[in-house]
Each structure stands twice: as C-alpha cells, then as structure tokens.
Write a protein that holds these residues in place. Structure first.
Motif, PDB file in Angstrom:
ATOM      1  N   ALA A 182      -7.413  -1.869  -0.853  1.00  0.00           N
ATOM      2  CA  ALA A 182      -5.846  -2.161  -0.505  1.00  0.00           C
ATOM      3  C   ALA A 182      -5.904  -2.055   1.089  1.00  0.00           C
ATOM      4  O   ALA A 182      -5.097  -2.901   1.755  1.00  0.00           O
ATOM      5  CB  ALA A 182      -4.793  -1.087  -1.089  1.00  0.00           C
ATOM      6  N   VAL A 183      -6.418  -1.268   1.803  1.00  0.00           N
ATOM      7  CA  VAL A 183      -6.385  -1.368   3.517  1.00  0.00           C
ATOM      8  C   VAL A 183      -6.829  -2.451   3.987  1.00  0.00           C
ATOM      9  O   VAL A 183      -6.318  -3.059   4.905  1.00  0.00           O
ATOM     10  CB  VAL A 183      -7.053   0.035   3.869  1.00  0.00           C
ATOM     11  N   GLU A 184      -7.929  -3.037   3.401  1.00  0.00           N
ATOM     12  CA  GLU A 184      -8.670  -4.012   3.973  1.00  0.00           C
ATOM     13  C   GLU A 184      -7.695  -5.567   3.704  1.00  0.00           C
ATOM     14  O   GLU A 184      -7.690  -6.444   4.374  1.00  0.00           O
ATOM     15  CB  GLU A 184     -10.194  -4.322   3.343  1.00  0.00           C
ATOM     16  N   ARG A 185      -7.098  -5.464   2.577  1.00  0.00           N
ATOM     17  CA  ARG A 185      -6.255  -6.597   1.955  1.00  0.00           C
ATOM     18  C   ARG A 185      -4.967  -6.758   2.833  1.00  0.00           C
ATOM     19  O   ARG A 185      -4.403  -7.748   3.436  1.00  0.00           O
ATOM     20  CB  ARG A 185      -5.906  -6.591   0.775  1.00  0.00           C
ATOM     21  N   ALA A 186      -4.376  -5.461   2.898  1.00  0.00           N
ATOM     22  CA  ALA A 186      -2.774  -5.545   3.373  1.00  0.00           C
ATOM     23  C   ALA A 186      -2.903  -5.341   5.125  1.00  0.00           C
ATOM     24  O   ALA A 186      -1.784  -5.711   5.724  1.00  0.00           O
ATOM     25  CB  ALA A 186      -2.150  -4.009   2.971  1.00  0.00           C
ATOM     26  N   LEU A 187      -3.762  -4.639   5.671  1.00  0.00           N
ATOM     27  CA  LEU A 187      -3.758  -4.201   7.138  1.00  0.00           C
ATOM     28  C   LEU A 187      -4.414  -5.579   7.956  1.00  0.00           C
ATOM     29  O   LEU A 187      -5.468  -5.828   7.351  1.00  0.00           O
ATOM     30  CB  LEU A 187      -4.111  -2.985   7.404  1.00  0.00           C
ATOM     31  N   THR A 204       0.876  -1.268   0.154  1.00  0.00           N
ATOM     32  CA  THR A 204      -0.066   0.190  -0.132  1.00  0.00           C
ATOM     33  C   THR A 204       0.908   1.079   0.105  1.00  0.00           C
ATOM     34  O   THR A 204       0.113   2.192  -0.190  1.00  0.00           O
ATOM     35  CB  THR A 204      -0.990  -0.038   1.236  1.00  0.00           C
ATOM     36  N   LYS A 205       2.053   1.076  -0.012  1.00  0.00           N
ATOM     37  CA  LYS A 205       2.907   2.574   0.031  1.00  0.00           C
ATOM     38  C   LYS A 205       2.959   3.354  -1.222  1.00  0.00           C
ATOM     39  O   LYS A 205       3.208   4.422  -0.996  1.00  0.00           O
ATOM     40  CB  LYS A 205       4.443   2.014   0.745  1.00  0.00           C
ATOM     41  N   HIS A 206       2.573   2.615  -2.134  1.00  0.00           N
ATOM     42  CA  HIS A 206       2.460   3.373  -3.497  1.00  0.00           C
ATOM     43  C   HIS A 206       1.440   4.311  -3.555  1.00  0.00           C
ATOM     44  O   HIS A 206       1.169   5.152  -4.195  1.00  0.00           O
ATOM     45  CB  HIS A 206       2.614   2.420  -4.800  1.00  0.00           C
ATOM     46  N   GLN A 243     -13.289  13.354  -7.482  1.00  0.00           N
ATOM     47  CA  GLN A 243     -12.401  12.192  -7.888  1.00  0.00           C
ATOM     48  C   GLN A 243     -11.485  11.690  -6.669  1.00  0.00           C
ATOM     49  O   GLN A 243     -11.314  10.629  -6.762  1.00  0.00           O
ATOM     50  CB  GLN A 243     -11.466  13.017  -8.894  1.00  0.00           C
ATOM     51  N   HIS A 244     -11.334  12.496  -5.877  1.00  0.00           N
ATOM     52  CA  HIS A 244     -10.502  11.915  -4.600  1.00  0.00           C
ATOM     53  C   HIS A 244     -11.509  10.890  -3.765  1.00  0.00           C
ATOM     54  O   HIS A 244     -10.861  10.074  -3.515  1.00  0.00           O
ATOM     55  CB  HIS A 244     -10.209  13.291  -3.611  1.00  0.00           C
ATOM     56  N   ALA A 245     -12.702  11.212  -3.842  1.00  0.00           N
ATOM     57  CA  ALA A 245     -13.683  10.288  -3.071  1.00  0.00           C
ATOM     58  C   ALA A 245     -13.580   8.938  -3.710  1.00  0.00           C
ATOM     59  O   ALA A 245     -13.650   7.821  -3.138  1.00  0.00           O
ATOM     60  CB  ALA A 245     -14.709  10.867  -2.818  1.00  0.00           C
ATOM     61  N   ARG A 246     -13.623   8.964  -5.106  1.00  0.00           N
ATOM     62  CA  ARG A 246     -13.685   7.772  -5.958  1.00  0.00           C
ATOM     63  C   ARG A 246     -12.374   6.960  -5.781  1.00  0.00           C
ATOM     64  O   ARG A 246     -12.575   5.921  -5.729  1.00  0.00           O
ATOM     65  CB  ARG A 246     -13.966   8.052  -7.495  1.00  0.00           C
ATOM     66  N   ASP A 247     -11.257   7.832  -5.724  1.00  0.00           N
ATOM     67  CA  ASP A 247      -9.847   6.992  -5.735  1.00  0.00           C
ATOM     68  C   ASP A 247      -9.844   6.328  -4.327  1.00  0.00           C
ATOM     69  O   ASP A 247      -9.367   5.221  -4.587  1.00  0.00           O
ATOM     70  CB  ASP A 247      -8.845   7.972  -5.850  1.00  0.00           C
ATOM     71  N   GLU A 248     -10.373   6.898  -3.448  1.00  0.00           N
ATOM     72  CA  GLU A 248     -10.458   6.178  -2.111  1.00  0.00           C
ATOM     73  C   GLU A 248     -11.178   4.953  -1.903  1.00  0.00           C
ATOM     74  O   GLU A 248     -10.774   4.072  -1.440  1.00  0.00           O
ATOM     75  CB  GLU A 248     -10.776   7.372  -0.839  1.00  0.00           C
ATOM     76  N   LYS A 249     -12.372   5.324  -2.415  1.00  0.00           N
ATOM     77  CA  LYS A 249     -13.166   4.097  -2.546  1.00  0.00           C
ATOM     78  C   LYS A 249     -12.952   2.787  -3.269  1.00  0.00           C
ATOM     79  O   LYS A 249     -13.030   1.654  -2.919  1.00  0.00           O
ATOM     80  CB  LYS A 249     -14.580   4.458  -2.853  1.00  0.00           C
ATOM     81  N   LYS A 250     -12.286   3.018  -4.572  1.00  0.00           N
ATOM     82  CA  LYS A 250     -11.887   2.118  -5.573  1.00  0.00           C
ATOM     83  C   LYS A 250     -10.579   1.410  -5.217  1.00  0.00           C
ATOM     84  O   LYS A 250     -10.348   0.147  -5.338  1.00  0.00           O
ATOM     85  CB  LYS A 250     -12.170   2.541  -6.878  1.00  0.00           C
ATOM     86  N   GLU A 251      -9.526   2.403  -4.659  1.00  0.00           N
ATOM     87  CA  GLU A 251      -8.223   1.856  -4.611  1.00  0.00           C
ATOM     88  C   GLU A 251      -7.719   1.495  -3.029  1.00  0.00           C
ATOM     89  O   GLU A 251      -7.286   0.518  -2.760  1.00  0.00           O
ATOM     90  CB  GLU A 251      -7.388   2.787  -5.328  1.00  0.00           C
TER      91      GLU A 251
END
Length: 404
Positions: free
Chosen positions: A120-125, A64-66, A108-116
């Motif tokens: 990623a947070v749910e998978r990695a953390l 998730t660091k990227h 656009q910022h909200a869409r990026d957070e929702k889709k990406e």
C-alpha cells in the motif's frame, strides 16, 4: 537502503533475538536479561519510528489511512506483552510461555506489514515521500545504535575506573606493608644494638672477677719464705702484687670516665712484671633508618557544571477550516459517515549523556639517592709520660674510623 529493505531488516533482527532467547534455559538468568534487553530496545525503536514518521503520512492518504488503526493496535498489543514478559521472573517456566506468546504476536505483525502495509505504501506514496520516510527512519535507527554504543562505552569506562581504583588501593596497601616492614626491621636493629651494648657492660663488670681468680692462683705460686728472711718486706711485696692484680681491671674499665687514672711508683708490681695501660677510642657508627615524611592523598570528587545547548524543534498542529468549494460538482463519496484522524506531532528535546576520559592522574613514588656528610666528635685516650728531669707526652696520630 530502500524502504522495503529497511522495514524488513528490523523484524529479521528481532526474530533472531527471539530464537536466541528461546534457546536459553531457566538457569541462564544473566543471558536472558541481556538478550531481553536487546530485544526490547529493538522492538521499541521499530514501533516508535513507524508511529513517528510513517503513520502520519499514511493517515493523510485515503488509500492507506485505514491501515493505521490496525497498526497502532498491533503496536499497543506488542508493548503490553513486552511489559508482561519484562515483569515475569527470568528463571521461571512462565517466562518461556510469555516469550512464545510475544513471538507469535510479533510474527503476525511482521506478516501484516509485509503483505498489506508495504504494497500500500509503494502504491499510494510518491517516491519523494517514501525516500523522505526512509531517510528519517534510517536516521532514527542510527541514533538508537549510537546511543547503544555510548551506553556500552559508559559501562566499559565505569568498569575500567573501578579496576583502576582497585589497583590504586592495592598499591597503597603494598606501600603501607613495605613501610611497616621497614619500621619493624629498624626496631629489630635497634634492639640488637641495645643488647650488644648491654653485653659489653656485663663483660666489663665481670672482668674483675676473673682477674681476682687469676690473682689468687698467682699468690699460691709465690715461693715460700726462707728461714731468717725479712718477713715484713716479703708481706709488703705480696700485698702490692695483690693490690695491682685486683685494682688494675677496674682502672682499665674506668678509662672512659672524666677522672684520669694516676699510677704512682708505689702501685707498681715487683721487678720483672709488665704493666699494660690500655688506650681506647670511640668509633663513629653511622646507620640509617626510614622515617615517614607525610602522606599524599589524591581525592577524586565530582563537580557539576551547567551546560547549555540549542536545538531546533518542529511541531505539527492540525488546522481545521471550512471553505466554499470551487465547484458544486460532486467528485467523491458524500452523504456517508467518515472519520478522519490526524495526529498532531511535536519534537521535544531528548537528553543523553555519555562518559569519556578527560585526563589521567598518575600517582606513584620515585626513589632518589643522596650522599650526606655526618659530623660528630669522638674521643680517644692519650698517654703522658713523666720521667725524672723531663716530661713528655706521647701522642700518636690516629685516624677517625666510622662504621657504616
């Protein structure tokens, strides 16, 4: 509240504020300023909590660091557009254009957070890490909401204070008006008493003139002298009558002086006439007036008192160390360029103040009534009667009357 719900609640609230702000007209300056203030606070809380609690965890995870660099860039862009919108006049068409630009960037910022970011947070953390971040961000939202409520309470307290000061000044003005009216009524009453005294003095001065007119009429009615009568005695009787008629009113008006009036046998009129001796008395008149006994001033001033509070602060520093690997076996990608960014954080104390009522000082006037006895000396006339062979004084008991 889980992490996903919390991350979606703030954009939803911001989108609602965007919609309400877009519906305002150029003339609704106050409404635009109020809604913009709420929108700015919501966006600042959202981006600050992400950078403070979420991004450090994402940087530590290789998966998730990227995402952090893009999220930080989006936050900077939002802050820049927000500053431009704040500087724009609220009653200009440019405000609506900049608002639409900011709304587009935020969507656009909200869409990026929702889709990406969320997947990623749910998978990695781990669940513990997600729960910890959720709790910290919820606490941050609660603190921001409490600060907002404290600010609103402070504004209400200030408005209430200004209203109470205005009411106090109004009551003081009414009191001064009442005092001035009472003083004016007392002055008018004093002028009326002065005019009444002057009228009594003028009446006493004019009384001899009317009596002189009556005396002239009385002399004209005297019978004619018959032939052969004693002209000398008749002239003396007429002189005595005129003397009594002219002098008697003056003696009656001078009854209140220090010199007593002495009536001799020669001052009496002819046989059959009545002589009236007026006996006067002083009447005590007791009135009342309002006097100013002083003014009570209540002055409010501000006293500054130093206050100390202790708070526990945490800081995170980046530690870079070189060590030998446990095994020379290659487990990851090597011989490529890699840049790792780790943010050092440090908690600093924030100071906020809120207003509250400590106590109230009530200033009012209370009216009491008392009965006071006034002692004074009044004078009245008595008569002393002298007869041949005896002397007596007629003294009739007279109650002292007081006019209120």
């Amino acid at each position: 509240m889980n992490f996903k719900t919390m991350m979606q609640s703030s954009p939803a609230k911001a989108i609602e504020l965007f919609a309400r702000l877009a519906e305002t007209s150029d003339g609704a300056v106050k409404t635009r300023e109020k809604l913009f203030s709420e929108l700015k606070a919501e966006l600042e809380v959202h981006t600050s909590l992400e950078e403070q609690h979420l991004f450090p965890l994402l940087r530590k995870n290789a998966e998730t660091k990227h995402l952090v660099a893009d999220a930080v860039r989006d936050n900077k862009e939002l802050r820049a557009k927000l500053a431009e919108l704040e500087a724009a006049p609220k009653n200009d068409q440019a405000f609506s254009e900049k608002l639409a630009d900011l709304q587009k960037a935020f969507r656009q910022h909200a869409r990026d957070e929702k889709k990406e970011m969320l997947p990623a947070v749910e998978r990695a953390l781990s669940e513990e890490q997600v729960q910890d971040v959720t709790e910290k961000m919820e606490a941050g939202h609660a603190e921001a909401e409490q600060a907002k409520q404290d600010e609103a309470e402070q504004r209400r307290a200030k408005a209430r204070q200004e209203r109470e000061e205005a009411q106090f000044l109004t009551r003081q003005a009414e009191l001064r008006t009442q005092q001035a009216a009472a003083a004016e009524r007392e002055r008018e009453a004093a002028e009326q008493r002065t005019r009444a005294d002057a009228d009594r003095i003028i009446d006493a001065a004019l009384k001899p003139v009317s009596v002189a007119t009556k005396a002239a009429e009385e002399v004209a009615r005297l019978p004619a002298v018959p032939p052969g009568a004693d002209l000398r005695k008749r002239a003396q009787a007429q002189t005595a009558t005129l003397t009594n008629m002219f002098m008697w009113p003056w003696m009656g008006a001078m009854q209140g002086t220090s010199q007593p009036s002495i009536l001799t046998n020669a001052s009496r009129g002819p046989s059959g006439m009545e002589e009236v001796i007026p006996l006067g008395e002083e009447v005590l008149e007791v009135g009342k007036r309002t006097e100013n006994r002083g003014t009570v001033r209540v002055h409010r001033f501000v006293v500054e008192t130093p206050v100390e509070r202790q708070i526990s602060l945490q800081s995170e520093k980046v530690v870079v160390e070189r060590r030998r690997p446990v095994s020379d076996e290659v487990t990851g990608e090597i011989l490529t360029e890699v840049t790792v960014e780790v943010v050092e954080t440090e908690e600093v104390p924030t100071i906020g103040k809120r207003m509250r009522l400590r106590e109230e000082v009530v200033v009012r006037t209370e009216r009491t009534q008392r009965v006071e006895t006034v002692t004074e000396t009044v004078r009245h006339d008595e008569v002393e009667i002298e007869q041949a062979g005896r002397k007596r004084t007629a003294r009739a008991p007279r109650p002292v009357s007081a006019a209120r």
